[in-house]
Design a protein around this motif. Structure first.
Motif: not given
Length: 222
Positions: A19, A21, A90-91, A120, A123-124
């Motif tokens: 991810v 992040s 996002t990924a 996370t 979410q992705t």
């Protein structure tokens, strides 16, 4: 360097590898630290904290401030991270295609908490790819750069260190993988400079599209 056995397990770090992040986390970390009275630049945070556990983050703050933090000191700041991730996480570019092409067993071994990792990845859209094979620094006594987390992942999945390869984007993660006796691929397509990863013994790459071929190499150095 010598020829090594084939890879039976690919161990992925999460933040910055699966991810995207790190930039988000560093900016929120900067705000949190400033709010606590410790002003650090993005580069200083990258150097000190990226790849380390939340326990290390807390301990460093306490050492700087010269006092203990309350057990729930992080609670007021959690919405800052959640809001930033919800808006922008996002990924990592190319990771889904890379995972599609890797037939070897995979797992996640991250300095984040189980809650954070699952959130996370969920979410992705990556969580189903690793369900049941997720390991957190919360599971071991010593986080990265100690080898404990990577060794636990290998042991739980029945794979010896010499048949594992770790995909990392932080120098602390590379140090941990090397200490565990595992080969390591250093992803330098994010924030960490390639030379940081090379110095610690990683084979460095900058595009996730390269990963399946790297994992498939039968003569990867150890």
């Amino acid at each position: 360097m010598r020829a090594s056995d084939p890879i039976d397990l690919v161990v992925f770090d999460c933040d910055g590898v699966l991810v995207d992040s790190e930039k988000l986390s560093i900016e929120v970390d900067r705000r949190v630290l400033a709010n606590l009275g410790w002003s650090l630049s993005h580069d200083e945070i990258l150097h000190r904290f990226v790849g380390r556990s939340s326990a290390h983050f807390s301990a460093e703050i306490e050492a700087h401030l010269g006092r203990l933090l309350a057990d729930d000191w992080e609670a007021p700041y959690q919405p800052w991270y959640l809001d930033a991730f919800a808006a922008e996480l996002t990924a990592v570019a190319g990771i889904e295609t890379a995972l599609d092409e890797i037939s070897t067993m995979t797992c996640v071994a991250s300095s984040g908490s189980h809650e954070k990792i699952r959130r996370t990845l969920g979410q992705t859209g990556l969580l189903p790819r690793f369900e049941g094979r997720i390991f957190s620094a919360d599971d071991v006594a010593n986080g990265k750069p100690a080898p404990d987390l990577f060794l636990r992942a290998g042991q739980r999945l029945g794979v010896s260190p010499d048949r594992c390869v770790v995909v990392e984007d932080s120098r602390f993660g590379v140090q941990a993988a090397r200490a565990a006796g595992m080969r390591v691929l250093g992803y330098a397509g994010g924030l960490t400079p390639a030379d940081w990863l090379e110095r610690e013994g990683a084979i460095v790459f900058t595009d996730m599209r390269e990963l399946p071929e790297l994992v498939g190499q039968r003569r990867m150095p150890v």
